[in-house]
Design an enzyme around this catalytic site. Structure first.
Site, PDB file in Angstrom:
ATOM      1  N   CYS A 129    -100.421  11.917-101.475  1.00  0.00           N
ATOM      2  CA  CYS A 129    -101.645  12.047-102.160  1.00  0.00           C
ATOM      3  C   CYS A 129    -102.597  12.777-101.088  1.00  0.00           C
ATOM      4  O   CYS A 129    -103.032  12.432-100.163  1.00  0.00           O
ATOM      5  CB  CYS A 129    -102.184  10.757-102.782  1.00  0.00           C
ATOM      6  N   GLY A 169    -109.043   7.855-106.503  1.00  0.00           N
ATOM      7  CA  GLY A 169    -109.328   6.314-106.375  1.00  0.00           C
ATOM      8  C   GLY A 169    -108.490   5.481-107.247  1.00  0.00           C
ATOM      9  O   GLY A 169    -107.755   5.964-108.138  1.00  0.00           O
ATOM     10  N   GLU A 170    -108.299   4.279-106.797  1.00  0.00           N
ATOM     11  CA  GLU A 170    -107.511   3.283-107.603  1.00  0.00           C
ATOM     12  C   GLU A 170    -108.390   2.329-108.388  1.00  0.00           C
ATOM     13  O   GLU A 170    -109.173   1.670-108.072  1.00  0.00           O
ATOM     14  CB  GLU A 170    -106.859   2.315-106.379  1.00  0.00           C
ATOM     15  N   SER A 201    -104.517   4.102-114.772  1.00  0.00           N
ATOM     16  CA  SER A 201    -103.231   4.137-113.985  1.00  0.00           C
ATOM     17  C   SER A 201    -103.526   3.339-112.635  1.00  0.00           C
ATOM     18  O   SER A 201    -104.740   3.418-112.260  1.00  0.00           O
ATOM     19  CB  SER A 201    -103.065   5.707-113.718  1.00  0.00           C
ATOM     20  N   SER A 229     -97.981   3.565-111.169  1.00  0.00           N
ATOM     21  CA  SER A 229     -97.291   4.565-110.362  1.00  0.00           C
ATOM     22  C   SER A 229     -96.330   3.828-109.860  1.00  0.00           C
ATOM     23  O   SER A 229     -96.548   3.079-108.617  1.00  0.00           O
ATOM     24  CB  SER A 229     -98.356   4.993-109.308  1.00  0.00           C
ATOM     25  N   LEU A 230     -94.911   3.989-109.923  1.00  0.00           N
ATOM     26  CA  LEU A 230     -93.784   3.319-109.413  1.00  0.00           C
ATOM     27  C   LEU A 230     -93.232   4.223-108.022  1.00  0.00           C
ATOM     28  O   LEU A 230     -93.392   3.756-107.151  1.00  0.00           O
ATOM     29  CB  LEU A 230     -92.850   3.264-110.335  1.00  0.00           C
ATOM     30  N   ASN A 231     -93.000   5.302-108.301  1.00  0.00           N
ATOM     31  CA  ASN A 231     -92.622   6.507-107.433  1.00  0.00           C
ATOM     32  C   ASN A 231     -91.671   6.046-106.552  1.00  0.00           C
ATOM     33  O   ASN A 231     -91.561   6.850-105.405  1.00  0.00           O
ATOM     34  CB  ASN A 231     -93.826   6.556-106.682  1.00  0.00           C
ATOM     35  N   ASN A 305     -96.625  17.701-106.346  1.00  0.00           N
ATOM     36  CA  ASN A 305     -97.341  18.760-106.132  1.00  0.00           C
ATOM     37  C   ASN A 305     -97.704  18.718-104.630  1.00  0.00           C
ATOM     38  O   ASN A 305     -98.614  17.675-104.254  1.00  0.00           O
ATOM     39  CB  ASN A 305     -98.768  18.809-106.770  1.00  0.00           C
ATOM     40  N   CYS A 348    -101.823  16.444-110.445  1.00  0.00           N
ATOM     41  CA  CYS A 348    -101.461  15.082-110.102  1.00  0.00           C
ATOM     42  C   CYS A 348    -101.345  14.853-108.494  1.00  0.00           C
ATOM     43  O   CYS A 348    -100.659  15.579-107.979  1.00  0.00           O
ATOM     44  CB  CYS A 348    -100.278  14.395-110.961  1.00  0.00           C
TER      45      CYS A 348
END
Ligand code: SF4
Length: 376
Positions: A129, A169-170, A201, A229-231, A305, A348
């Protein structure tokens, strides 16, 4: 409501951070000479949100738009050109928020989604990120979050239909402000964006998920959306790319997802940023499907991305399609999230302000669960 005696020193809370009730109550405390009646205070609150009129008895500075970039894409389905807009707001302390207005195709219509930031920077340290490169600089107040919507509507000129907390941010690391902003967005007299059009999210802080669940249990918020957000297919991969997993592993996250209240037929979004060589193997897909089995959810596959200086490229089209096809074969409802705004670093995982990042901020207090999880 009983007005208090005149008080010259009374400081009106920021109108954009007030619920209707808080605004009317604050107006009742103004000096008698400028105090509106409760009815006129309510009309002023509505005018602020419905027409963009700043109340004369509670003026405020609008954060200026210091940068704006637009990317126009030709939509393949014949809707004509659609435009992604990224805008940057400067705060009094020089820090800046980034927000993105994203066009969404819904049948034969194009609607708009505003992606808001809840913090400037982020403490969570997800390796894929852009925002993580900044570290956490500041958690936003409710009015600073709502300001992004207000500026989009009354300065940029786009009234968004949907709001997603997927910017910098979270959200669960700043949940008081985020939940306050959600109430203002969803209020009939405020932003008038129904809860069903709002998505929070999270990387998967189970305590935060439980608190969002408490709001969802309240009348009017049953259809507020949660995206997780598993990812990653397993703890080993997730530990590498999402430090939060070392504090709350995937089993704990799954328990939190299962316990989240369900109303109606809505499905939770499980976000999966597909990163070549990291989480895109066929066996990874199988593990993800097994993990999600029994959970009513939509697996949203997001082609990675590349952030600045990324060690990974974007995935190939073939690998995205293969991953999705394999998930669908296993009965997992799967969607692809389009990548809009890539050239503007507005897609994203790409929000992150290089201008600010270049400056040296020292002594920033990093508080709360995010700091603990990021450091774990
Ligand atoms: S992906 Fe979200 S939680 Fe992770 S570092 Fe980026 S902004 Fe923070």
């Amino acid at each position: 409501m009983e007005p208090t005696p005149d008080c010259e020193s009374f400081v009106f809370p920021h109108p954009l951070g007030c619920t209707r009730e808080q605004f009317v109550a604050a107006a009742a405390k103004l000096p008698r000479a400028i105090r509106p009646t409760p009815h006129n205070a309510l009309l002023a609150y509505r005018a602020l949100f419905r027409e963009g009129v700043i109340p004369s008895f509670a003026p405020f500075e609008v954060h200026p738009v210091v940068r704006e970039s637009r990317e126009t894409l030709e939509d393949r389905e014949g809707h004509g050109p659609i435009e992604t807009v990224k805008f940057v707001l400067r705060h009094d302390d020089g820090l800046e928020t980034e927000s993105v207005i994203i066009p969404m195709i819904r049948g034969d219509r194009v609607t708009t989604t505003l992606c808001v930031s809840s913090q400037i920077g982020c403490a969570m340290g997800c390796t894929f990120c852009e925002t993580a490169q900044m570290g956490l600089m500041k958690s936003l107040t409710a009015e600073q979050i709502v300001m992004q919507w207000w500026v989009s509507t009354y300065r940029v000129g786009v009234r968004p239909k949907n709001i997603v907390f997927m910017g910098m941010g979270e959200p669960t690391d700043n949940l008081d402000a985020v939940l306050a902003a959600v109430e203002i967005f969803a209020s009939h007299d405020g932003g008038h964006v129904p809860a069903t059009n709002i998505t929070i999210s999270t990387v998967g802080n189970p305590l935060g998920i439980a608190r969002i669940g408490e709001l969802v249990d309240r009348h009017g918020f049953h259809k507020l959306n949660l995206a997780v957000s598993l990812n990653a297919p397993n703890d080993s991969v997730r530990n590498q790319i999402m430090p939060v997993n070392r504090a709350w592993n995937m089993a704990i996250l799954r328990d939190a997802i299962v316990a989240f209240p369900k109303y109606g037929r809505g499905a939770m979004c499980i976000e999966y940023v597909l990163i070549p060589g990291v989480n895109d193997a066929p066996e990874h897909c199988d593990e993800v499907c097994a993990y999600l089995k029994g959970i009513r959810c939509s697996l949203n596959v997001i082609p990675y991305n590349p952030r600045r200086n990324s060690p990974w490229p974007a995935p190939t089209e073939e690998s995205v399609l293969a991953f999705m096809a394999r998930a669908i074969e296993q009965g997992q409802f799967t969607k692809r999230r389009g990548t809009k705004g890539r050239s503007q670093m507005a897609a994203c995982g790409q929000l992150g302000n290089e201008e600010i990042r270049k400056r040296k901020f020292v002594g920033l207090a990093i508080e709360g669960t995010a700091a603990r999880s990021a450091e774990a």
